[in-house]
Scaffold this motif. Structure first.
Motif, PDB file in Angstrom:
ATOM      1  N   VAL A  10       5.520  42.827  17.536  1.00  0.00           N
ATOM      2  CA  VAL A  10       4.543  43.898  17.775  1.00  0.00           C
ATOM      3  C   VAL A  10       4.938  44.635  19.050  1.00  0.00           C
ATOM      4  O   VAL A  10       5.582  44.075  19.944  1.00  0.00           O
ATOM      5  CB  VAL A  10       3.104  43.351  17.908  1.00  0.00           C
ATOM      6  CG1 VAL A  10       2.685  42.612  16.651  1.00  0.00           C
ATOM      7  CG2 VAL A  10       2.973  42.440  19.130  1.00  0.00           C
ATOM      8  N   PRO A  11       4.563  45.908  19.180  1.00  0.00           N
ATOM      9  CA  PRO A  11       4.904  46.669  20.382  1.00  0.00           C
ATOM     10  C   PRO A  11       4.194  46.119  21.616  1.00  0.00           C
ATOM     11  O   PRO A  11       3.124  45.501  21.525  1.00  0.00           O
ATOM     12  CB  PRO A  11       4.419  48.086  20.055  1.00  0.00           C
ATOM     13  CG  PRO A  11       4.252  48.117  18.578  1.00  0.00           C
ATOM     14  CD  PRO A  11       3.879  46.729  18.178  1.00  0.00           C
ATOM     15  N   LEU A  12       4.779  46.388  22.759  1.00  0.00           N
ATOM     16  CA  LEU A  12       4.148  46.071  24.046  1.00  0.00           C
ATOM     17  C   LEU A  12       3.803  47.387  24.733  1.00  0.00           C
ATOM     18  O   LEU A  12       4.698  48.184  25.051  1.00  0.00           O
ATOM     19  CB  LEU A  12       5.089  45.252  24.925  1.00  0.00           C
ATOM     20  CG  LEU A  12       4.633  45.027  26.382  1.00  0.00           C
ATOM     21  CD1 LEU A  12       3.294  44.288  26.423  1.00  0.00           C
ATOM     22  CD2 LEU A  12       5.684  44.260  27.173  1.00  0.00           C
ATOM     23  N   ALA A  13       2.521  47.633  24.918  1.00  0.00           N
ATOM     24  CA  ALA A  13       2.056  48.825  25.627  1.00  0.00           C
ATOM     25  C   ALA A  13       1.817  48.467  27.081  1.00  0.00           C
ATOM     26  O   ALA A  13       1.233  47.415  27.387  1.00  0.00           O
ATOM     27  CB  ALA A  13       0.783  49.366  24.992  1.00  0.00           C
ATOM     28  N   GLY A 140      -2.761  44.901  16.867  1.00  0.00           N
ATOM     29  CA  GLY A 140      -1.384  45.143  16.439  1.00  0.00           C
ATOM     30  C   GLY A 140      -0.441  45.462  17.583  1.00  0.00           C
ATOM     31  O   GLY A 140       0.661  45.980  17.348  1.00  0.00           O
ATOM     32  N   PHE A 141      -0.847  45.166  18.788  1.00  0.00           N
ATOM     33  CA  PHE A 141      -0.006  45.435  19.960  1.00  0.00           C
ATOM     34  C   PHE A 141      -0.398  44.488  21.086  1.00  0.00           C
ATOM     35  O   PHE A 141      -1.505  43.944  21.106  1.00  0.00           O
ATOM     36  CB  PHE A 141      -0.174  46.886  20.427  1.00  0.00           C
ATOM     37  CG  PHE A 141      -1.586  47.232  20.837  1.00  0.00           C
ATOM     38  CD1 PHE A 141      -2.007  47.111  22.161  1.00  0.00           C
ATOM     39  CD2 PHE A 141      -2.522  47.656  19.894  1.00  0.00           C
ATOM     40  CE1 PHE A 141      -3.306  47.409  22.540  1.00  0.00           C
ATOM     41  CE2 PHE A 141      -3.829  47.956  20.253  1.00  0.00           C
ATOM     42  CZ  PHE A 141      -4.219  47.836  21.582  1.00  0.00           C
ATOM     43  N   ALA A 157      -6.188  44.288  22.049  1.00  0.00           N
ATOM     44  CA  ALA A 157      -4.795  43.839  21.992  1.00  0.00           C
ATOM     45  C   ALA A 157      -4.682  42.444  21.403  1.00  0.00           C
ATOM     46  O   ALA A 157      -5.629  41.644  21.446  1.00  0.00           O
ATOM     47  CB  ALA A 157      -4.185  43.870  23.391  1.00  0.00           C
ATOM     48  N   ARG A 158      -3.504  42.140  20.846  1.00  0.00           N
ATOM     49  CA  ARG A 158      -3.245  40.789  20.370  1.00  0.00           C
ATOM     50  C   ARG A 158      -3.144  39.832  21.544  1.00  0.00           C
ATOM     51  O   ARG A 158      -3.821  38.798  21.594  1.00  0.00           O
ATOM     52  CB  ARG A 158      -1.943  40.772  19.550  1.00  0.00           C
ATOM     53  CG  ARG A 158      -1.621  39.407  18.934  1.00  0.00           C
ATOM     54  CD  ARG A 158      -0.228  39.371  18.331  1.00  0.00           C
ATOM     55  NE  ARG A 158       0.819  39.489  19.357  1.00  0.00           N
ATOM     56  CZ  ARG A 158       2.116  39.266  19.112  1.00  0.00           C
ATOM     57  NH1 ARG A 158       2.523  38.938  17.886  1.00  0.00           N
ATOM     58  NH2 ARG A 158       3.012  39.412  20.073  1.00  0.00           N
ATOM     59  N   ASN A 159      -2.294  40.161  22.491  1.00  0.00           N
ATOM     60  CA  ASN A 159      -2.141  39.376  23.712  1.00  0.00           C
ATOM     61  C   ASN A 159      -2.239  40.314  24.904  1.00  0.00           C
ATOM     62  O   ASN A 159      -1.865  41.490  24.817  1.00  0.00           O
ATOM     63  CB  ASN A 159      -0.783  38.659  23.740  1.00  0.00           C
ATOM     64  CG  ASN A 159      -0.660  37.613  22.650  1.00  0.00           C
ATOM     65  OD1 ASN A 159      -1.582  36.835  22.426  1.00  0.00           O
ATOM     66  ND2 ASN A 159       0.476  37.604  21.947  1.00  0.00           N
ATOM     67  N   GLY A 178      -5.220  34.833  28.743  1.00  0.00           N
ATOM     68  CA  GLY A 178      -4.088  35.754  28.713  1.00  0.00           C
ATOM     69  C   GLY A 178      -3.133  35.445  29.850  1.00  0.00           C
ATOM     70  O   GLY A 178      -3.415  34.614  30.731  1.00  0.00           O
ATOM     71  N   GLU A 179      -2.020  36.110  29.848  1.00  0.00           N
ATOM     72  CA  GLU A 179      -1.015  35.874  30.891  1.00  0.00           C
ATOM     73  C   GLU A 179      -1.405  36.610  32.174  1.00  0.00           C
ATOM     74  O   GLU A 179      -1.931  37.724  32.129  1.00  0.00           O
ATOM     75  CB  GLU A 179       0.354  36.349  30.412  1.00  0.00           C
ATOM     76  CG  GLU A 179       1.480  36.003  31.371  1.00  0.00           C
ATOM     77  CD  GLU A 179       2.839  36.396  30.829  1.00  0.00           C
ATOM     78  OE1 GLU A 179       3.812  36.321  31.599  1.00  0.00           O
ATOM     79  OE2 GLU A 179       2.920  36.786  29.646  1.00  0.00           O
TER      80      GLU A 179
END
Length: 477
Positions: A10-13, A140-141, A157-159, A178-179
């Motif tokens: 998935v993309p990272l925004a 999805g991101f 966001a997913r993560n 989350g991170e």
């Protein structure tokens, strides 16, 4: 599917302000605009009436912006470069205007897509969330952000990667996980560096009229001097902050100034503005306990230093003459706070002496600059070929200060004020020793860029200054 493939599926925004860079581009460009085009300050309210997005874009249109000067968060940027190399789609999702966002994207070369603010849409919070959901779907991101405005995006966001979070983002992370990539810790050392506490010693000039009038045992006068010192130090620190905010790009290009709190991103611009307000409030409050004339002198100092920070510091010779005047203004502040009359001799000596030191500072900058012949030093009105004339003017000013002091010592005034006036004759050679030694060290490239700070730290200068102070004290007994 391994962990890497799942992560990159998935993309990272990535948010920009406070996340990818340790600063806020709106504040950065606002100060850059005022420095580059001061007249635009009158247009700001008009732009703001048309909305925040329009406001941002109008500022961005008018500034000359250099993306390479920004304080990027190296840990996050390195991660983006690695994941880009692994084939992951990287998206810059920022509330900054298109001109700035695309310039940064082009400079870094890691982004496949840019979502940003245009004159009619501020790409922040819910608007940013909706734009990402429309492109990639809910969940999805992945998203990296840092502030309250990013919480709604985190929720979709997913993560989430929470970078150097503010209080709201930190609470969200504590609840949702989350991170976390923590920002640098801000300690008292950083705050002291922002305030430039060591520069407060310059305000000791306020006590010069007290010493020369032999009022150093007069407790009420000493209290007035101390109050004036506190007020001036608070106001001076507020101006140092303002100066740093106007010089962010220039400081980042300097070998040592790039480590200043605002240039490095250790402190945020809004925090600096809040500190300025507090410091000015302290200065005004303390000044209220002193004669109104002191408040007038302090206000003049505030206006003069602000104008210096915005424009005068880039003017040939106007900058050093202003600096010498600002040092002399501190002496006048001491007179205004205590009611001690000012001496023409003292003011004339001060102007020549501090003009010499101001020219030393410019000389050192010219010696250390790497500009070619015919080019100006960044942020200054000088060229590298001006070194000789600057040094000649500085030495002439030093000798002029010693000459004024010698004429004062020989005048009738000293016979009235000192019991043993002949004892203060060594003050002339002492002044010459301090100034000539500074110039010799500057020629050898062994001088700190601020000669006042050098004098404060140099034991030889301290020793001869202390010897002169003892002679002055004994002569007045």
């Amino acid at each position: 599917m391994d962990v890497r493939s799942e992560r990159n599926s998935v993309p990272l925004a990535v948010d920009l302000d406070g996340t990818l860079i340790a600063t806020d581009l709106l504040w950065e460009t606002l100060f850059l605009l005022i420095r580059q085009q001061p007249h635009c300050v009158f247009l700001l309210p008009i732009w703001l009436l048309k909305g925040k997005a329009h406001f941002k874009c109008k500022i961005a249109e008018r500034v000359n912006f250099e993306p390479s000067s920004l304080p990027y968060r190296t840990e996050l940027l390195t991660r983006l470069q690695v994941q880009k190399g692994e084939g992951r789609e990287i998206v810059l999702a920022t509330a900054s205007p298109r001109k700035l966002a695309e310039a940064i994207a082009a400079y870094l070369g890691v982004f496949d897509r840019v979502l940003c603010t245009d004159p009619h849409c501020n790409m922040a919070s819910q608007t940013k969330r909706q734009a990402l959901v429309d492109l990639y779907g809910d969940g999805g991101f992945d998203y990296a952000g840092n502030s309250r405005a990013d919480i709604r995006v985190f929720d979709a966001a997913r993560n989430s990667i929470v970078v150097a979070p503010d209080k709201a983002a930190s609470r969200w992370h504590g609840t949702h996980g989350g991170e976390l990539i923590e920002g640098p810790k801000v300690g008292l050392k950083v705050i002291a560096k922002m305030l430039r506490v060591h520069q407060w010693l310059k305000n000791a000039l306020i006590f010069v009229p007290i010493i020369l009038a032999h009022q150093y045992t007069n407790i009420p006068v000493l209290v007035e001097g101390m109050l004036a010192f506190i007020a001036f130090s608070a106001v001076a620190s507020s101006i140092y902050i303002l100066n740093d905010l106007f010089d962010l790009a220039l400081d980042r290009a300097h070998s040592t100034k790039k480590n200043r709190p605002f240039a490095s991103g250790a402190l945020s611009i809004p925090f600096g503005l809040a500190c300025m307000a507090v410091l000015l409030g302290i200065g005004a409050l303390v000044a209220a306990f002193l004669p109104p004339l002191f408040g007038g002198v302090m206000l003049l100092y505030l206006v003069a230093t602000t104008v210096y920070s915005i424009t005068v510091k880039r003017m040939l010779l106007g900058d050093v003459l202003t600096l010498a005047g600002l040092y002399t203004l501190r002496i006048l502040a001491g007179c205004a706070a205590t009611g001690i009359s000012v001496s023409f001799w003292l003011l004339t000596f001060s102007m020549f002496f501090f003009l010499s030191l101001a020219l030393v500072k410019r000389f050192v900058e010219l010696r250390s600059s790497e500009v070619s012949v015919g080019e100006r030093v960044a942020g200054r009105g000088y060229r590298c070929e001006d070194q000789d004339i600057v040094a000649q003017a500085g030495m002439a000013s030093a000798f002029s200060a010693a000459l004024v002091l010698a004429l004062y010592i020989q005048s009738d005034v000293t016979d009235e004020m000192y019991r043993y006036p002949w004892l203060i004759w060594p003050l002339g050679p002492i002044v010459l020793y301090i100034t000539m030694r500074i110039w010799i060290l500057a020629r050898r490239d062994e001088m700190h860029d601020d000669p006042i700070v050098f004098i404060i730290r140099d034991w030889r200068s301290q020793a001869v200054a202390a010897f002169g102070a003892v002679l002055l004290l004994i002569a007045g007994l």
